[in-house]
Design an enzyme around this catalytic site. Sequence first.
Site, PDB file in Angstrom:
ATOM      1  N   GLU A  33       0.840  -1.201   0.000  1.00  0.00           N
ATOM      2  CA  GLU A  33       0.000   0.000   0.000  1.00  0.00           C
ATOM      3  C   GLU A  33       0.872   1.247   0.000  1.00  0.00           C
ATOM      4  OE1 GLU A  33      -3.084   0.038  -1.198  1.00  0.00           O
ATOM      5  OE2 GLU A  33      -3.667  -1.325   0.413  1.00  0.00           O
ATOM      6  N   HIS A  34       0.508   2.173  -0.854  1.00  0.00           N
ATOM      7  CA  HIS A  34       1.268   3.425  -1.035  1.00  0.00           C
ATOM      8  C   HIS A  34       2.703   3.124  -1.465  1.00  0.00           C
ATOM      9  CE1 HIS A  34      -1.813   6.297   0.238  1.00  0.00           C
ATOM     10  NE2 HIS A  34      -2.212   5.349   1.069  1.00  0.00           N
ATOM     11  N   THR A  35       2.851   2.064  -2.217  1.00  0.00           N
ATOM     12  CA  THR A  35       4.171   1.745  -2.775  1.00  0.00           C
ATOM     13  C   THR A  35       4.200   2.020  -4.277  1.00  0.00           C
ATOM     14  OG1 THR A  35       3.357  -0.519  -2.877  1.00  0.00           O
ATOM     15  CG2 THR A  35       4.937  -0.034  -1.130  1.00  0.00           C
ATOM     16  N   SER A  67     -25.499   7.084 -16.095  1.00  0.00           N
ATOM     17  CA  SER A  67     -25.154   6.112 -15.065  1.00  0.00           C
ATOM     18  C   SER A  67     -26.364   5.791 -14.208  1.00  0.00           C
ATOM     19  CB  SER A  67     -24.045   6.665 -14.162  1.00  0.00           C
ATOM     20  OG  SER A  67     -23.947   5.834 -13.026  1.00  0.00           O
ATOM     21  N   LEU A 127     -12.206   0.510  -3.248  1.00  0.00           N
ATOM     22  CA  LEU A 127     -12.207  -0.672  -4.126  1.00  0.00           C
ATOM     23  C   LEU A 127     -12.141  -0.246  -5.597  1.00  0.00           C
ATOM     24  CD1 LEU A 127     -14.927  -2.813  -2.274  1.00  0.00           C
ATOM     25  CD2 LEU A 127     -12.454  -2.910  -1.992  1.00  0.00           C
ATOM     26  N   GLU A 162      -6.946   9.891 -15.327  1.00  0.00           N
ATOM     27  CA  GLU A 162      -7.222  10.269 -13.935  1.00  0.00           C
ATOM     28  C   GLU A 162      -6.231  11.347 -13.471  1.00  0.00           C
ATOM     29  OE1 GLU A 162      -8.746   7.329 -11.479  1.00  0.00           O
ATOM     30  OE2 GLU A 162      -8.410   8.450  -9.632  1.00  0.00           O
ATOM     31  N   ASP A 174      -4.292   0.560  -9.390  1.00  0.00           N
ATOM     32  CA  ASP A 174      -5.717   0.253  -9.550  1.00  0.00           C
ATOM     33  C   ASP A 174      -6.041  -0.098 -10.995  1.00  0.00           C
ATOM     34  OD1 ASP A 174      -5.640   1.073  -6.969  1.00  0.00           O
ATOM     35  OD2 ASP A 174      -6.670   2.976  -7.300  1.00  0.00           O
TER      36      ASP A 174
HETATM   37  C1  GLA Z   1      -5.129   4.656  -4.325  1.00  0.00           C
HETATM   38  C2  GLA Z   1      -4.361   4.981  -5.606  1.00  0.00           C
HETATM   39  C3  GLA Z   1      -3.348   3.882  -5.923  1.00  0.00           C
HETATM   40  C4  GLA Z   1      -2.462   3.587  -4.710  1.00  0.00           C
HETATM   41  C5  GLA Z   1      -3.311   3.372  -3.456  1.00  0.00           C
HETATM   42  C6  GLA Z   1      -2.482   3.225  -2.211  1.00  0.00           C
HETATM   43  O1  GLA Z   1      -5.924   3.522  -4.524  1.00  0.00           O
HETATM   44  O2  GLA Z   1      -5.247   5.138  -6.685  1.00  0.00           O
HETATM   45  O3  GLA Z   1      -2.565   4.271  -7.042  1.00  0.00           O
HETATM   46  O4  GLA Z   1      -1.508   4.590  -4.520  1.00  0.00           O
HETATM   47  O5  GLA Z   1      -4.221   4.437  -3.255  1.00  0.00           O
HETATM   48  O6  GLA Z   1      -1.739   2.058  -2.253  1.00  0.00           O
END
Ligand code: GLA
Length: 388
Positions: A33-35, A67, A127, A162, A174
């Site tokens: 996460e956050h990598t 939508s 998600l 994005e 994501d």
């Molecule tokens: C969000 C971002 C991803 C990632 C996560 C943290 O989901 O869209 O790119 O940085 O946070 O891991």
Amino acid sequence: MEKLRDEFMDVFGNGDIKPREFFAPGRVNLIGEHTDYNGGSVFPCALSFGTYAVARMREDKKIKFYSKNFEKLGIIECDLENLVYDESQDWANYPKGVVKIFKDHGFEINSGFEILFYGEIPNGAGLSSSASIELATSVVLKGLFQLDVGMIEMVKMSQEAENKFVGVNCGIMDQFAIGMGKKAKAVLLDCNTLKYEYAPVELGEASIVIANTNSRRGLADSKYNERRSECERALAQLQKKLNVKTLGEISIEEFEANKNIIENETDRKRAKHAVYENQRTLMAFESLKAGDIKKFGELMNESHISLRDDYEVTGGALDTLVELAWKAEGTIGSRMTGAGFGGCTVSIVKNENIEEFIKNVGAEYKGKIGLTAEFYIADIGDGARELI
Ligand code: GLA
């Protein structure tokens, strides 16, 4: 699908051309996460639920989006020749941005089209409902315009939409998980090189349980960007001694030997998380391949502690849900997933205990936080595609 097709006709009219159907999943990140924006590794998988899109070409130059999740906003109309961000168009800026980026990359999108979306992913729950609609749009464009474009290119263009069009500075995890996901597998992605490898998610007598805190991710975007800057500052100082381009290239030993070059204590903690979390992710991948689920769970727990104490992206709702999961019988590991500050947790729970887990963790969470948590047993599905 049949219902969605009928609704498409209700919204856009019958017409001569038969609409086509597409799907892009949501994703859950198991660890890492956050990598991604720190040049490290991530280990997510695609879910079996996500965003459906029913789409058809038009003869003019109009793009029409609708939508089912935002019915009050009605049909949102854009001009193919003038694709600019428009706040009043709300959610439609996501698909619109994707069209714009495809065109900027020279893909020939020379007539209008209309898309009806239906998303099953709760918004703002970590998600990836936004990456899901981006990839759904990408596969629609590829399908309708018969574009010669590969999935990884679509993943990159969705991220670019994005970043540049919507203005959210996310990493690539994501979009990659949603584009490249495979049934029953998680994907280890090195975000520096985009090299990837799949691992079967075989958890023996256990399953992945996702729990939604139902706490909105207030401040998430500004804090997200703040974390990015803190890591960039830490990296710049480490680069005075280390010949690296990202924090993801630094080993734990190198970090420990050089961390004092980072002057600011907060920046040092952020960099520590990025370096250790990356190593944890690589270890988790190996543990899963070796069938060592216990070790995998321990690494998930360590990941949460690091996100709580060093990266500071959890908050009361996520911490409570994770701590309750840790105490529950049958939990092998539990952590927050996604950007943090609210959203979901991901746990591995023994099948025989899941029912109790949901009942007890849910009740205690409600008692402590006052919100109702929602639980889903994750089913890992395939990436974005046309449904035929
Ligand atoms: C969000 C971002 C991803 C990632 C996560 C943290 O989901 O869209 O790119 O940085 O946070 O891991």
